[in-house]
Design a protein around this motif. Structure first.
Motif, PDB file in Angstrom:
ATOM      1  N   LEU A 254       1.401  13.174  26.434  1.00 15.08           N
ATOM      2  CA  LEU A 254       0.539  13.966  25.560  1.00 15.08           C
ATOM      3  C   LEU A 254       1.066  15.392  25.459  1.00 15.08           C
ATOM      4  O   LEU A 254       1.437  16.001  26.462  1.00 15.08           O
ATOM      5  N   ILE A 255       1.101  15.917  24.220  1.00 12.14           N
ATOM      6  CA  ILE A 255       1.350  17.335  23.975  1.00 12.14           C
ATOM      7  C   ILE A 255       0.107  17.880  23.282  1.00 12.14           C
ATOM      8  O   ILE A 255      -0.252  17.429  22.189  1.00 12.14           O
ATOM      9  N   VAL A 256      -0.564  18.825  23.916  1.00 11.55           N
ATOM     10  CA  VAL A 256      -1.737  19.463  23.312  1.00 11.55           C
ATOM     11  C   VAL A 256      -1.265  20.658  22.493  1.00 11.55           C
ATOM     12  O   VAL A 256      -0.564  21.535  23.012  1.00 11.55           O
TER      13      VAL A 256
ATOM     14  N   HIS B 269       0.892  11.079  18.680  1.00  9.64           N
ATOM     15  CA  HIS B 269       0.714   9.702  19.157  1.00  9.64           C
ATOM     16  C   HIS B 269       0.689   9.669  20.689  1.00  9.64           C
ATOM     17  O   HIS B 269       1.600   9.139  21.320  1.00  9.64           O
ATOM     18  N   PRO B 270      -0.343  10.241  21.306  1.00  2.31           N
ATOM     19  CA  PRO B 270      -0.441  10.166  22.774  1.00  2.31           C
ATOM     20  C   PRO B 270      -0.621   8.715  23.201  1.00  2.31           C
ATOM     21  O   PRO B 270      -1.121   7.881  22.434  1.00  2.31           O
ATOM     22  N   HIS B 271      -0.206   8.412  24.429  1.00  3.80           N
ATOM     23  CA  HIS B 271      -0.213   7.010  24.852  1.00  3.80           C
ATOM     24  C   HIS B 271      -0.310   6.914  26.369  1.00  3.80           C
ATOM     25  O   HIS B 271      -0.207   7.920  27.089  1.00  3.80           O
TER      26      HIS B 271
ATOM     27  N   CYS C 223       3.399  16.630  12.265  1.00  4.17           N
ATOM     28  CA  CYS C 223       2.660  15.416  11.930  1.00  4.17           C
ATOM     29  C   CYS C 223       1.176  15.594  12.216  1.00  4.17           C
ATOM     30  O   CYS C 223       0.319  15.017  11.532  1.00  4.17           O
ATOM     31  N   LEU C 224       0.859  16.428  13.208  1.00  2.00           N
ATOM     32  CA  LEU C 224      -0.541  16.679  13.553  1.00  2.00           C
ATOM     33  C   LEU C 224      -1.185  17.612  12.546  1.00  2.00           C
ATOM     34  O   LEU C 224      -2.359  17.458  12.189  1.00  2.00           O
ATOM     35  N   MET C 225      -0.415  18.593  12.089  1.00  3.03           N
ATOM     36  CA  MET C 225      -0.948  19.580  11.148  1.00  3.03           C
ATOM     37  C   MET C 225      -1.261  18.951   9.796  1.00  3.03           C
ATOM     38  O   MET C 225      -2.089  19.451   9.042  1.00  3.03           O
TER      39      MET C 225
ATOM     40  N   ALA D 149      11.744   8.171  18.584  1.00  2.00           N
ATOM     41  CA  ALA D 149      10.509   8.386  19.338  1.00  2.00           C
ATOM     42  C   ALA D 149       9.493   9.166  18.505  1.00  2.00           C
ATOM     43  O   ALA D 149       9.845  10.119  17.807  1.00  2.00           O
ATOM     44  N   ALA D 150       8.242   8.763  18.589  1.00  6.32           N
ATOM     45  CA  ALA D 150       7.165   9.493  17.916  1.00  6.32           C
ATOM     46  C   ALA D 150       6.685  10.620  18.820  1.00  6.32           C
ATOM     47  O   ALA D 150       6.690  10.505  20.044  1.00  6.32           O
TER      48      ALA D 150
END
Length: 491
Positions: free
Chosen positions: A370-372, A188-190, A443-445, A182-183
């Motif tokens: 989504l994770i903010v 990768h919000p969806h 991955c976001l950083m 899982a991403a």
């Protein structure tokens, strides 16, 4: 008596009578002034109570009757905007009996502080209490509730501890084995719906937004923003704090749900939590300061060095009801808090190893939409990407946590000095949470200011399907049913 002495005696008598009258008048005015001061103090305490606390937490009848229709533009109940006018309405609450008035205020303080600081809450999109616990006349939970210190005998539980653990692990077992595939929804919000068979559905229309609020990680602002989103699109919003995170695909009765949560660097979060609630008690900061002779000082402040346990200054103590057994509850936390909140498995007598808690926590949160990541809100491009994802602006507008103003002022007056060895100790203690945070957000950083988040898709939501009036009627009926049950049990 001679004629000359008679007028003199009469004059003295008149003077004495006049003096007595003046003393009576003076005593009356002094008493009235003292009563006025006490009444004014009670009115100020009443005003502070309501202005400081979101109305969702109010369960005192008089408070509810004052403000039940006060809803802000985002559909979230808030008393701040109309709190200034409460003094004008105080005659409807106070009847002039100062002892009784003081008792009313004390009951409100006790009840609200217990509701906020000692119990979990669940809110719908209008801020209404969706699953509040019952309270007795002293503001305490009145359903056979005790803390669980790990030595509890659960033989008579409605659902024994082994059954709870089996249920929790069953929900996550297949997902733990497949979590690497899982991403992260931070990157990768969806708009897909998690299904029980570990599959995804990209056709279902969402009817509900669920927000899991991790403490002192920007959750109040996120809740405010999601309230704005829900209000604009006519969707239901439910938020959960302190209790176990809801797992996607396990709550079909609430319809298709869009899941959101958030993260903040664990050590920074732990220190922020200490400054907010661990250094001084929120109840003291809000209710006792100025009107009961208490004020925050260095002498009555707790030390950051003792903020090193799963429950803050002490190990976590879950709660227990005869009707439901031991259940997870965590309001203050310093160590591996995300792992505990996301898994709901850290109750002492369950004896679940922290690595297994981590596996369940990661498996569960990977099924969110989504994770903010709060640190990324400093990046305008990230903020724009999240706002485009929902089609609503206002992500960075500040929320109003319960004692944020008071704790901020106290920490400004007495700045906290964080020693290097203390931060290193917290870093060592939070290794599991740091691993979870990094795996979900790294991955976001790594991105260079570009975020390929999908844009808002109205076709994926059942717009304007949430009937607020109908929901309130159902909630009222459910609460009346619960009260009847409680009264019957008491009788």
């Amino acid at each position: 008596m001679s004629a000359s002495k008679k007028p003199r005696c009469l004059g003295l008598l008149a003077s004495a009578i006049l003096l007595v009258i003046l003393l009576v008048i003076a005593t009356f005015f002094l008493t009235e002034h003292a009563s006025w001061q006490l009444r004014s103090m009670n009115e100020n305490r009443y005003e502070t109570l309501v202005k400081s606390v979101p109305l969702a937490y109010h369960s005192t009848v008089s408070l509810r009757s004052k403000s039940k229709n006060q809803i802000d533009d985002y559909g979230v109940r808030s008393s701040v905007d109309h709190g200034d006018g409460l003094k004008n309405d105080s005659d409807d609450v106070f009847d002039g009996d100062l002892d009784k008035d003081d008792e009313i205020i004390r009951k409100m303080e006790h009840e609200i502080s217990g509701n906020i600081l000692d119990e979990e809450y669940e809110l719908d999109s209008d801020g209404g209490d969706d699953d509040a616990y019952d309270y007795d006349d002293n503001g305490h939970d009145d359903d056979d509730d005790d803390v669980d210190d790990g030595n509890d005998n659960a033989e008579n539980d409605y659902e024994g501890d082994n059954q709870i653990l089996a249920r929790l692990f069953k929900n996550n077992s297949t997902n733990i084995n497949n979590e690497e595939k899982a991403a992260s929804p931070a990157c990768h919000p969806h708009f897909k719906l998690a299904l029980p068979n570990n599959q995804w559905n990209d056709k279902t229309k969402f009817r509900r937004i669920y927000f899991y609020h991790a403490r002192k990680a920007g959750g109040s602002s996120m809740h405010k923003y999601l309230g704005k989103v829900a209000k604009q699109y006519g969707l239901e919003l439910k938020a959960r704090e302190w209790g176990e995170m809801e797992e996607p695909s396990t709550n079909a009765e609430d319809g298709a749900t869009f899941y959101v949560t958030h993260l903040r660097e664990p050590v920074d979060r732990a220190i922020s939590h200490f400054k907010y609630q661990g250094r001084w008690n929120c109840h003291d900061l809000v209710f006792h300061q100025n009107n009961k002779g208490w004020e925050p000082t260095i002498e009555n402040a707790k030390n950051l060095e003792t903020w090193n346990q799963t429950g803050g200054h002490k190990p976590i103590q879950c709660k227990h009801k005869r009707s439901k057994g031991t259940y997870f509850f965590l309001s203050t936390c310093a160590v591996n808090c995300y792992t505990q909140w996301f898994s709901g498995l850290s109750c002492p007598n369950w004896k679940v190893p922290v690595d297994q808690q981590y596996q369940v926590a990661k498996s569960r949160v990977l099924k969110y939409n989504l994770i903010v990541v709060i640190e990324k809100l400093r990046d305008p491009n990230y903020v724009q990407a999240v706002e485009d994802f929902f089609g609503v602006t206002g992500l960075t507008e500040k929320g109003k946590p319960f004692c944020e103003k008071q704790s901020h002022e106290a920490n400004q007056q007495f700045p906290l000095i964080v020693r290097n060895d203390t931060r290193e100790k917290l870093t060592s203690l939070n290794q599991v949470d740091i691993k979870l945070y990094q795996e979900l957000s790294s991955c976001l950083m790594e991105r260079d200011g570009t975020y390929n988040f999908p844009k808002w898709d109205p076709d994926r939501f059942a717009l304007h399907t949430f009937n607020e009036t109908e929901a309130k009627i159902k909630a009222k009926a459910a609460k009346e049913k619960k009260m009847k049950k409680k009264n019957k049990r008491k009788g």
